[in-house]
Design a protein around this motif. Sequence first.
Motif, PDB file in Angstrom:
ATOM      1  N   CYS A  39       0.827  -1.204   0.000  1.00  0.00           N
ATOM      2  CA  CYS A  39       0.000   0.000   0.000  1.00  0.00           C
ATOM      3  C   CYS A  39       0.867   1.262   0.000  1.00  0.00           C
ATOM      4  O   CYS A  39       1.720   1.452   0.853  1.00  0.00           O
ATOM      5  CB  CYS A  39      -0.900  -0.013   1.236  1.00  0.00           C
ATOM      6  N   ARG A  40       0.632   2.140  -0.942  1.00  0.00           N
ATOM      7  CA  ARG A  40       1.446   3.355  -1.035  1.00  0.00           C
ATOM      8  C   ARG A  40       1.151   4.311   0.120  1.00  0.00           C
ATOM      9  O   ARG A  40       2.017   5.013   0.604  1.00  0.00           O
ATOM     10  CB  ARG A  40       1.177   4.069  -2.351  1.00  0.00           C
ATOM     11  N   ARG A  41      -0.104   4.345   0.532  1.00  0.00           N
ATOM     12  CA  ARG A  41      -0.480   5.254   1.611  1.00  0.00           C
ATOM     13  C   ARG A  41       0.264   4.881   2.899  1.00  0.00           C
ATOM     14  O   ARG A  41       0.781   5.738   3.603  1.00  0.00           O
ATOM     15  CB  ARG A  41      -1.994   5.193   1.820  1.00  0.00           C
ATOM     16  N   CYS A  95      -5.308   0.332   2.104  1.00  0.00           N
ATOM     17  CA  CYS A  95      -6.113   1.545   2.224  1.00  0.00           C
ATOM     18  C   CYS A  95      -7.308   1.505   1.284  1.00  0.00           C
ATOM     19  O   CYS A  95      -8.245   2.267   1.431  1.00  0.00           O
ATOM     20  CB  CYS A  95      -5.258   2.779   1.939  1.00  0.00           C
ATOM     21  N   GLY A  96      -7.245   0.652   0.270  1.00  0.00           N
ATOM     22  CA  GLY A  96      -8.343   0.564  -0.682  1.00  0.00           C
ATOM     23  C   GLY A  96      -8.421   1.739  -1.632  1.00  0.00           C
ATOM     24  O   GLY A  96      -9.336   1.830  -2.442  1.00  0.00           O
ATOM     25  N   CYS A 150      -5.346   3.194  -3.282  1.00  0.00           N
ATOM     26  CA  CYS A 150      -4.128   3.441  -4.051  1.00  0.00           C
ATOM     27  C   CYS A 150      -4.041   2.335  -5.107  1.00  0.00           C
ATOM     28  O   CYS A 150      -4.738   1.321  -5.001  1.00  0.00           O
ATOM     29  CB  CYS A 150      -2.884   3.463  -3.160  1.00  0.00           C
ATOM     30  N   CYS A 194      -3.380  -1.202  -3.832  1.00  0.00           N
ATOM     31  CA  CYS A 194      -4.484  -1.834  -3.107  1.00  0.00           C
ATOM     32  C   CYS A 194      -5.616  -2.197  -4.055  1.00  0.00           C
ATOM     33  O   CYS A 194      -6.268  -3.225  -3.891  1.00  0.00           O
ATOM     34  CB  CYS A 194      -5.002  -0.909  -2.013  1.00  0.00           C
TER      35      CYS A 194
HETATM   36 ZN    ZN Z   1      -3.275   1.481  -0.424  1.00  0.00          ZN
END
Ligand code: ZN
Length: 622
Positions: A386-388, A404-405, A407, A410
Motif C-alpha cells: 500500500c502506497r499510503r 487503504c483501498g 491506491c 491496493c
Molecule cells: Zn493502499
Amino acid sequence: MTAQPALDRASDSPRDARSVLSSVFGLSGFRGSQEKIVRHVTNGGNCLVLMPTGGGKSLCYQLPSLLRDGCGIVVSPLIALMRDQVAGLTEAGVNAAVLNSTLSYQEASEVERRLLAGDLDLLYVAPERLLTPRCLNLLGQAQIALFAIDEAHCVSQWGHDFRPEYIGLSALAERFPKVPRIALTATADALTRKEIAERLQLADAPEFVASFDRPNIRYEIVDKQNATTQLKNFIRERHAGDAGVVYCLSRAKVEDVAASLSEAGIPALPYHAGLDASVRARHQDRFLNEDGLVIVATVAFGMGIDKPDVRFVAHLDLPKSIEAYYQETGRAGRDGKPSAAWMAYGLSDIVQQRRMIDESTGSDAFKRVSVGKLDALVALAETVHCRRQRLLGYFGETRSDESCGNCDNCLTPPRVRDGKVLAQKLLSCVYRTGQRFGAMHLIDVLVGRLTERVKQFNHDQLSVFGIGRELNEKQWRAVLRQLVAMGHLRADSDAFGALKLTDSARGVLKGDTAVMLREQPEGARNRAIRGKSRRGDLAAAADSPGGAANPTLHAALRAWRSEVARQRGVPAYVVLHDSTIDGIAAMRPDTLDELRNIAGIGDKKLEHYGAELIRIVKANDG
Ligand code: ZN
Ligand code: ADP
C-alpha cells in the motif's frame, strides 16, 4: 503581558472560541486538535502544529488572534496566499490586511496606521519585510496578539523549500519574548520538525501532530513510456473538465507539455520562473478563478495556492523526496472530495535526479541526505504494498489496516515473482560489457539485437548475448529500474549514465540475495482503476450531494457565485466554498436561520448574501 490575564480573558469573555467559530467562520465545531491548539495559544502558549494540507491550520492562529488583545501577525512566504486569505477574512468581517512589496508607499502607511490604532485583528507579512528595522520598530509600538509562522518548514536547510529569510525569524523570540509563537507546517519528517523547533526556539513548546493521511487522494504511480501521451489519456479518461496541476522538472518541458495538452483540446497554461512575472500572475489568476483549467508547471508553482477544488496533481518527473511528493500531491482535493495523485516515472528519472545531486554545490553531508531522500521516494514508487502506508510510515505514522483501498497497489495488487535469475542475467551483462554502458545497449545485448554498437564492441561474441529473450525491452527496463531502486546497480553520473555494479550486486550474482520483482500488465491495471474510480464507494460517498440531487439549483448557485466573484475581483471560493454551495443545494434552506446552520455561513455572509441565496433556492425548487 503574562499568560494569566490572557487566560482570564479567554474564559470570561463572551467572545469565547466556540461562539467566534460560529459567528465569524460559520462552523459548528472544531476538527481534530484545533480546539486544544486554539486554547493553548489563546492562553499565551507557544507551539508547533503539524497538519496536512486542508487540515485546518489557519483557524489555529486566526481564532486566537481574534480572542486575544492586539493583532495577530502571520508570517507567510507567498503573496498569493496572503492576498486570498485576507480577502476571505474580510468577507467574513474580520479586520485583516497584508504588508508586502506589492503595496504602494501610501497603502503601506495606511496599514501601519491601522495597526498602531489597534484597528487590525490580523496582519499578513512577508518574512523579509517583517525583519526590516522599520517593521520591527513598528511592531514594537503595536499590541501584538501572537506570531504565526506559516509554512514553517521553510526554515529547514534540509527541507525541500528552504528560504534563507526564514532563518532571521529566530529573532522574534528574543525581541518579543512575551508574545506567543505558533509555527505551522504540512511537512513533518523528524529532521525538519527538529530543525523548526530549534531555529524558532520552540524546543520547550508542545507539538500538535495530526494524522497526515489524505484519505480522499488516490495515489497511483505508473511506468513511464511516453509520458505526455499517458498524461493525455489519464486526463481524458478520468479527469475531463477538471482543474489539475502537472509538474515537470524543466521549463522547456513545461512549455512542450502545455502546448501538447492544448493541441489535444485540454485547456492548459504553462507556469515557470522563466516567464514574465505578469504572464505568470495572469496564468495563476486564471487557474484560480476559472473552472477546469490545467496548469503545467515547475515546482515554482503551488506553494500557497489555496484552490480547494484541484482534482488531480500529475508528476511527469520524479520529485526530489517524499516530502516534496507529499506536499505537491497534497495540493489536490483540499475540499475533501475524491482526487488523484498520478505519477509517471522511469529509470531516466532516477539517473537524472542522481546527477542533479552529484553535480550540486552542496556539502557532502547535504548530498548524502539528498541521496537518502531520493532513495526513499524511489522505494515508494517501487513498492508492491500500500502506497499510503508507505507514505505515512515515512512520516512516522503507522496504520493498523494493511490496505487503504484507495491506491493503485491496493486496488489492483501487483504480481510479485522471484526475479533472481533475471537479475543475475542483467547483472552479468553489466559486468561482461565492462560497466560502461547505459540501459539501452544492455537491453540490446540481453535480447540479442545486432545493432551497430553491439557489432562495434563485439558484444555479440559474449556469453550474455541473447540470454534474455524471454522478456521484451519494456519488461527489461522495469527489471533494470527495480535493480537500481534496490541498490544493486548504480547509474554513474560521471559516465553518461553508465550502469555499474554495487557491492550488494555480488550477493545477487552468487545467489545469496533474494530478488523479488513486481510485474504488472499495464492495460488490465488501468481498466481496473478506472472502473473503480467511476463506481468506487469512496467516490460515490464523497461526491457532492447537492450536485447530484439538485443539479439546477447547484448550477444556479455556482453561476451566482462566479458573478459575485467577478464583480468583487476575488476567487470564487473566497465568496463561498464548494462545500457550502453543496450544503445549500442539499439542504434547500427556506429561512435565514436554516441557512445559518450550513457550514461556511457566518454572520457576515448571512448578512451580505443570505436573502439572495434564499431567493435562488426558491427560484430553483424542483
Ligand atoms: Zn493502499
Ligand atoms: P490548511 O491551511 O491546513 O491547508 P485550511 O485552514 O485552509 O487548511 O482549511 C482547509 C479547509 O477546511 C477550509 O475550507 C476550511 O474552511 C475548512 N475547515 C477548517 N476547520 C474546519 C472546521 N472546524 N470545520 C469545518 N471546516 C473546517
